[in-house]
Design an enzyme around this catalytic site. Structure first.
Site, PDB file in Angstrom:
ATOM      1  N   LYS A 170      47.976  46.011  50.990  1.00 33.95           N
ATOM      2  CA  LYS A 170      49.320  45.967  51.608  1.00 33.95           C
ATOM      3  C   LYS A 170      49.264  46.260  53.098  1.00 33.95           C
ATOM      4  CE  LYS A 170      50.302  44.820  47.732  1.00 33.95           C
ATOM      5  NZ  LYS A 170      49.348  44.710  46.663  1.00 33.95           N
TER       6      LYS A 170
ATOM      7  N   GLY B   6      46.326  33.929  40.533  1.00 34.77           N
ATOM      8  CA  GLY B   6      47.061  35.093  40.037  1.00 34.77           C
ATOM      9  C   GLY B   6      47.515  35.954  41.200  1.00 34.77           C
ATOM     10  N   VAL B   7      47.738  37.234  40.908  1.00 32.44           N
ATOM     11  CA  VAL B   7      48.336  38.116  41.905  1.00 32.44           C
ATOM     12  C   VAL B   7      47.405  38.335  43.097  1.00 32.44           C
ATOM     13  CG1 VAL B   7      49.759  40.166  42.063  1.00 32.44           C
ATOM     14  CG2 VAL B   7      49.166  39.313  39.846  1.00 32.44           C
TER      15      VAL B   7
ATOM     16  N   SER C 275      39.138  35.714  41.861  1.00 28.47           N
ATOM     17  CA  SER C 275      40.201  36.634  41.409  1.00 28.47           C
ATOM     18  C   SER C 275      40.740  36.092  40.090  1.00 28.47           C
ATOM     19  CB  SER C 275      41.302  36.720  42.473  1.00 28.47           C
ATOM     20  OG  SER C 275      41.678  35.431  42.910  1.00 28.47           O
TER      21      SER C 275
ATOM     22  N   GLY D 182      41.125  37.982  37.160  1.00 27.07           N
ATOM     23  CA  GLY D 182      41.480  39.070  36.254  1.00 27.07           C
ATOM     24  C   GLY D 182      40.488  40.228  36.345  1.00 27.07           C
ATOM     25  N   ARG D 183      40.770  41.273  35.579  1.00 31.89           N
ATOM     26  CA  ARG D 183      39.945  42.486  35.653  1.00 31.89           C
ATOM     27  C   ARG D 183      39.567  42.948  34.254  1.00 31.89           C
ATOM     28  NH1 ARG D 183      39.682  44.760  40.526  1.00 31.89           N
ATOM     29  NH2 ARG D 183      39.525  46.923  39.799  1.00 31.89           N
TER      30      ARG D 183
ATOM     31  N   HIS E  94      77.125  46.954  53.303  1.00 33.02           N
ATOM     32  CA  HIS E  94      77.226  45.686  54.026  1.00 33.02           C
ATOM     33  C   HIS E  94      76.894  45.911  55.502  1.00 33.02           C
ATOM     34  CE1 HIS E  94      78.696  41.775  55.320  1.00 33.02           C
ATOM     35  NE2 HIS E  94      79.298  42.408  56.322  1.00 33.02           N
TER      36      HIS E  94
HETATM   37  P1  FAD Z   1      41.665  52.891  38.804  1.00 31.68           P
HETATM   38  O1  FAD Z   1      42.581  52.883  39.960  1.00 31.68           O
HETATM   39  O2  FAD Z   1      40.722  51.758  38.650  1.00 31.68           O
HETATM   40  O3  FAD Z   1      40.882  54.245  38.841  1.00 31.68           O
HETATM   41  C1  FAD Z   1      39.902  54.578  37.932  1.00 31.68           C
HETATM   42  C2  FAD Z   1      38.968  55.584  38.575  1.00 31.68           C
HETATM   43  O4  FAD Z   1      38.083  56.084  37.585  1.00 31.68           O
HETATM   44  C3  FAD Z   1      38.074  54.992  39.664  1.00 31.68           C
HETATM   45  O5  FAD Z   1      38.171  55.763  40.825  1.00 31.68           O
HETATM   46  C4  FAD Z   1      36.663  55.060  39.073  1.00 31.68           C
HETATM   47  O6  FAD Z   1      35.669  55.327  40.070  1.00 31.68           O
HETATM   48  C5  FAD Z   1      36.794  56.228  38.133  1.00 31.68           C
HETATM   49  N1  FAD Z   1      35.855  56.227  37.014  1.00 31.68           N
HETATM   50  C6  FAD Z   1      35.487  55.187  36.216  1.00 31.68           C
HETATM   51  N2  FAD Z   1      34.645  55.605  35.253  1.00 31.68           N
HETATM   52  C7  FAD Z   1      34.471  56.928  35.452  1.00 31.68           C
HETATM   53  C8  FAD Z   1      33.733  57.934  34.784  1.00 31.68           C
HETATM   54  N3  FAD Z   1      32.991  57.652  33.692  1.00 31.68           N
HETATM   55  N4  FAD Z   1      33.772  59.202  35.272  1.00 31.68           N
HETATM   56  C9  FAD Z   1      34.507  59.505  36.368  1.00 31.68           C
HETATM   57  N5  FAD Z   1      35.241  58.610  37.036  1.00 31.68           N
HETATM   58  C10 FAD Z   1      35.228  57.336  36.576  1.00 31.68           C
HETATM   59  N6  FAD Z   1      48.962  47.481  41.252  1.00 31.68           N
HETATM   60  C11 FAD Z   1      50.235  47.657  41.628  1.00 31.68           C
HETATM   61  O7  FAD Z   1      51.034  48.247  40.887  1.00 31.68           O
HETATM   62  N7  FAD Z   1      50.693  47.208  42.838  1.00 31.68           N
HETATM   63  C12 FAD Z   1      49.873  46.562  43.702  1.00 31.68           C
HETATM   64  O8  FAD Z   1      50.318  46.169  44.777  1.00 31.68           O
HETATM   65  C13 FAD Z   1      48.516  46.363  43.337  1.00 31.68           C
HETATM   66  N8  FAD Z   1      47.671  45.738  44.176  1.00 31.68           N
HETATM   67  C14 FAD Z   1      46.359  45.573  43.795  1.00 31.68           C
HETATM   68  C15 FAD Z   1      45.504  44.893  44.661  1.00 31.68           C
HETATM   69  C16 FAD Z   1      44.187  44.695  44.300  1.00 31.68           C
HETATM   70  C17 FAD Z   1      43.259  43.969  45.258  1.00 31.68           C
HETATM   71  C18 FAD Z   1      43.700  45.200  43.066  1.00 31.68           C
HETATM   72  C19 FAD Z   1      42.257  45.026  42.676  1.00 31.68           C
HETATM   73  C20 FAD Z   1      44.544  45.869  42.199  1.00 31.68           C
HETATM   74  C21 FAD Z   1      45.887  46.055  42.553  1.00 31.68           C
HETATM   75  N9  FAD Z   1      46.781  46.693  41.704  1.00 31.68           N
HETATM   76  C22 FAD Z   1      48.085  46.859  42.070  1.00 31.68           C
HETATM   77  C23 FAD Z   1      46.356  47.224  40.402  1.00 31.68           C
HETATM   78  C24 FAD Z   1      46.106  48.736  40.501  1.00 31.68           C
HETATM   79  O9  FAD Z   1      45.176  48.984  41.526  1.00 31.68           O
HETATM   80  C25 FAD Z   1      45.599  49.252  39.175  1.00 31.68           C
HETATM   81  O10 FAD Z   1      46.482  48.881  38.142  1.00 31.68           O
HETATM   82  C26 FAD Z   1      45.495  50.765  39.206  1.00 31.68           C
HETATM   83  O11 FAD Z   1      44.610  51.181  40.222  1.00 31.68           O
HETATM   84  C27 FAD Z   1      45.018  51.291  37.860  1.00 31.68           C
HETATM   85  O12 FAD Z   1      44.926  52.679  37.920  1.00 31.68           O
HETATM   86  P2  FAD Z   1      43.917  53.471  36.986  1.00 31.68           P
HETATM   87  O13 FAD Z   1      44.105  54.911  37.336  1.00 31.68           O
HETATM   88  O14 FAD Z   1      44.092  53.059  35.591  1.00 31.68           O
HETATM   89  O15 FAD Z   1      42.459  52.971  37.405  1.00 31.68           O
HETATM   90  P1  NAI Z   2      45.553  37.767  37.348  1.00 29.28           P
HETATM   91  O1  NAI Z   2      45.456  37.953  35.896  1.00 29.28           O
HETATM   92  O2  NAI Z   2      46.794  38.086  38.056  1.00 29.28           O
HETATM   93  O3  NAI Z   2      45.246  36.253  37.710  1.00 29.28           O
HETATM   94  C1  NAI Z   2      44.040  35.633  37.356  1.00 29.28           C
HETATM   95  C2  NAI Z   2      44.237  34.137  37.471  1.00 29.28           C
HETATM   96  O4  NAI Z   2      42.964  33.520  37.360  1.00 29.28           O
HETATM   97  C3  NAI Z   2      45.117  33.567  36.353  1.00 29.28           C
HETATM   98  O5  NAI Z   2      46.067  32.693  36.900  1.00 29.28           O
HETATM   99  C4  NAI Z   2      44.121  32.866  35.448  1.00 29.28           C
HETATM  100  O6  NAI Z   2      44.677  31.779  34.746  1.00 29.28           O
HETATM  101  C5  NAI Z   2      43.079  32.420  36.463  1.00 29.28           C
HETATM  102  N1  NAI Z   2      41.749  32.186  35.898  1.00 29.28           N
HETATM  103  C6  NAI Z   2      41.126  32.896  34.936  1.00 29.28           C
HETATM  104  N2  NAI Z   2      39.898  32.380  34.710  1.00 29.28           N
HETATM  105  C7  NAI Z   2      39.748  31.332  35.549  1.00 29.28           C
HETATM  106  C8  NAI Z   2      38.696  30.411  35.792  1.00 29.28           C
HETATM  107  N3  NAI Z   2      37.557  30.448  35.107  1.00 29.28           N
HETATM  108  N4  NAI Z   2      38.884  29.457  36.730  1.00 29.28           N
HETATM  109  C9  NAI Z   2      40.044  29.389  37.436  1.00 29.28           C
HETATM  110  N5  NAI Z   2      41.088  30.243  37.241  1.00 29.28           N
HETATM  111  C10 NAI Z   2      40.934  31.213  36.318  1.00 29.28           C
HETATM  112  O7  NAI Z   2      44.288  38.549  37.942  1.00 29.28           O
HETATM  113  P2  NAI Z   2      43.925  38.982  39.429  1.00 29.28           P
HETATM  114  O8  NAI Z   2      44.644  38.176  40.422  1.00 29.28           O
HETATM  115  O9  NAI Z   2      42.438  39.023  39.451  1.00 29.28           O
HETATM  116  O10 NAI Z   2      44.479  40.448  39.497  1.00 29.28           O
HETATM  117  C11 NAI Z   2      44.043  41.433  38.554  1.00 29.28           C
HETATM  118  C12 NAI Z   2      45.138  42.395  38.255  1.00 29.28           C
HETATM  119  O11 NAI Z   2      45.359  43.249  39.368  1.00 29.28           O
HETATM  120  C13 NAI Z   2      46.481  41.731  37.999  1.00 29.28           C
HETATM  121  O12 NAI Z   2      46.616  41.446  36.616  1.00 29.28           O
HETATM  122  C14 NAI Z   2      47.466  42.731  38.420  1.00 29.28           C
HETATM  123  O13 NAI Z   2      47.834  43.500  37.304  1.00 29.28           O
HETATM  124  C15 NAI Z   2      46.712  43.618  39.418  1.00 29.28           C
HETATM  125  N6  NAI Z   2      47.256  43.372  40.747  1.00 29.28           N
HETATM  126  C16 NAI Z   2      48.563  43.678  40.964  1.00 29.28           C
HETATM  127  C17 NAI Z   2      49.129  43.443  42.186  1.00 29.28           C
HETATM  128  C18 NAI Z   2      50.560  43.752  42.366  1.00 29.28           C
HETATM  129  O14 NAI Z   2      51.134  44.418  41.524  1.00 29.28           O
HETATM  130  N7  NAI Z   2      51.183  43.316  43.452  1.00 29.28           N
HETATM  131  C19 NAI Z   2      48.362  42.887  43.308  1.00 29.28           C
HETATM  132  C20 NAI Z   2      47.007  42.557  42.943  1.00 29.28           C
HETATM  133  C21 NAI Z   2      46.493  42.824  41.712  1.00 29.28           C
END
Ligand code: FAD
Ligand code: NAI
Length: 478
Positions: A60, A195-196, A282, A284-285, A457
């Protein structure tokens, strides 16, 4: 003797660190372990997880910088402002982002000290159970330490999923880690997955001048969003120059002299090659569960790697909970946080409850997209009778003044009871506007409740009220 805690949290992302804070507020002795791939300025594992280190917060920061640049280049003249020689220093933009990350992650460390949470520096894994609690091994830089805890909250999050034939090196072919660190805007950027992350990160580099091609396997765009929002987004993104190819099959990616070439088959079966400087994967995760040694406490993951839990995030092992990205449900930071609070309160004997249907989604594109509740296509497939009210930002004075008048708000309400079933926004400040809709849904408000509430407003929030009024075909400004 092993250290002993009431609650041990494994992982300090938004799920874990918030669970630890709430449990400490409720009077438990709490520890949180984190090994982190990142070090803080003190050489310790950085707290905050994916969200603070390689997700929401750094992304962001880049969204804001790139939006400011695009506004300066494209929109200042509309205001009668002449600015010449506008340029972007990507290194400085990245430094600003890093400073925000450091501030936020250090802030979590401060909160741990303030709440007397023991920070265990290392990777946590289960070693079994005794009468004194679960045995957890913390593997840190100085070796292993065993601690005991009555209750354990697993909050180990997720990592980027990769695909065969596309070898991520996080220099040329990047997942979210590398894609947030480019030192200059690529001229040509390929993105696999619309995706996102693909849309948000792709938009950052598009605003800074990159030519973007997004390759998406699904035949439809933004399938999870309401269909009218997906249609509008598709139209607006196309106008911005985002080239999205749907229904493709990805072949082999190869590093070349100038970047990377990626083979793909289009929806008609024709084969193509996309040449670009950088490629983002990107798609998925996947949950982080390896090395947790879940078997030691009789747990196992499901076929997709998630830890099975009930509605209260309890696993099959008594006293062991799992929250956030490592369990079912959307992978969102606010979902992880709310689950963390819920589990801590459950442990304290309270009766918390989460309504996943009123959790908002936001996509930080231009314009932003946000929604809460059901989409029209979901309501149709459930056979539910509903009413629709829609209002465009173009009829709102504040949106026009801001120069951000694309998009609309659409509200869906039950045909008989008028209860709000879903709200869908594409437009300026959708990320903030959606909070009103989430609150309304949490209180099971009717569209009339929103329509009768006085809104300031001129403000963008008036579009929400007008959408609610439009449900009974009595929008005032259209
Ligand atoms: P994580 O944030 O992944 O944290 C898990 C932590 O556990 C990590 O620090 C890891 O090092 C640690 N860990 C793992 N295994 C172990 C272990 N065995 N012992 C000790 N520590 C360990 N979500 C939103 O709501 N809004 C957004 O705008 C948004 N933007 C995103 C942008 C990107 C590029 C990405 C990748 C994700 C985004 N997300 C967003 C998703 C969001 O980041 C995740 O949903 C969120 O971080 C999940 O939180 P969590 O605590 O479950 O896991
Ligand atoms: P995503 O699930 O949002 O999108 C993945 C996209 O990749 C989908 O459209 C899927 O159909 C496509 N895809 C899957 N396999 C493919 C392939 N082999 N070839 C081509 N396309 C393929 O996953 P993304 O963008 O990686 O984000 C992971 C997660 O992180 C999201 O699910 C979201 O929960 C979180 N996130 C949230 C944000 C927010 O809340 N603003 C911002 C960024 C991430």
């Amino acid at each position: 003797m092993s250290k002993q805690f009431d609650v041990l949290v494994i992982g300090a992302g938004p799920g874990g660190y918030i669970a630890a804070i709430r449990a400490a507020q409720l009077g438990f002795s709490v520890a949180c372990c984190e090994f982190s791939a990142y070090d803080d300025p003190a050489g310790e594992p950085r707290l905050g997880g994916t969200c603070l280190n390689a997700g929401c917060i750094p992304l962001k920061a880049l969204v804001a910088s790139s939006e400011a640049y695009e506004k300066a280049v494209l929109h200042l003249p509309e205001h009668g402002i002449t600015a010449t020689g506008i340029s972007i220093d990507v290194a400085k933009m990245q430094k600003r982002k890093e400073a925000i990350v450091t501030k936020m992650t250090s802030g979590v460390k401060f909160l741990f000290r303030k709440n007397k949470i023991t920070f265990l520096k290392g990777r946590g894994s289960f070693a079994g159970k005794t009468d004194a609690g679960y045995r957890i091994i913390i593997s840190g830089q100085d070796g292993d330490e065993e601690v005991l805890s009555q209750k354990v909250i697993i909050a180990t999050g997720s990592k980027a999923r990769h695909i065969p034939n596309v070898q991520v090196d996080n220099v040329t072919i990047c997942d979210n880690e590398g894609a947030l660190k480019f030192t200059e805007a690529p001229k040509k950027l390929g993105v696999i997955g619309a995706g996102v992350i693909g849309l948000e990160v792709g938009s950052v580099w598009r605003r800074l001048g990159a030519e973007i091609t997004v390759l998406e396997v699904m035949p439809s765009f933004l399938g999870a969003a309401d269909e009218s929002i997906s249609r509008e987004a598709s139209k607006l993104f196309l106008k911005q120059g985002l080239n999205i190819k749907l229904g493709v099959r990805i072949g082999q990616a190869k590093l070349t002299k100038d970047g990377v070439s990626i083979a793909y088959t289009d929806d008609q079966g024709s084969e193509h090659t996309l040449e670009c400087d950088k490629l983002i994967v990107s798609v998925g995760r996947t949950p982080n569960t390896e090395k947790l040694n879940l078997e030691a406490v009789g747990l196992q993951t499901d076929e997709r790697g998630f830890i099975p839990v009930n509605d209260h995030c309890a696993t099959a092992a008594p006293g062991v909970y799992a929250i956030g990205d490592v369990v079912r449900g959307p992978m969102l930071a606010h979902k992880a946080e709310d689950e963390g609070v819920m589990v801590a309160e459950l442990l304290a004997g309270q009766k918390p409850h989460l309504d996943y249907n009123s959790m908002p989604w936001v996509i930080y594109t231009t314009p932003e997209i946000a929604w809460v509740g059901k989409t029209e296509q979901q309501l149709r497939s459930e056979g539910r009778d509903y009413k629709t009210g829609q209002f465009p930002f173009a009829a709102n004075g504040r949106a026009l003044g801001l120069g951000d008048a694309d998009g609309f708000i659409k509200m869906l309400a039950d045909a008989k009871t008028d209860e709000i079933l879903g709200v869908h926004i594409i437009g300026a400040s959708a990320s903030d506007l959606i909070a009103e809709a989430a609150l309304a849904m949490e209180f099971h408000a009717s569209s009339e409740d929103v329509a009768r509430t006085c809104h300031p407003h001129p403000s963008l929030s008036e579009v929400m009220r007008e959408a609610a009024l439009a449900i009974e075909k009595r929008a005032l400004n259209m």
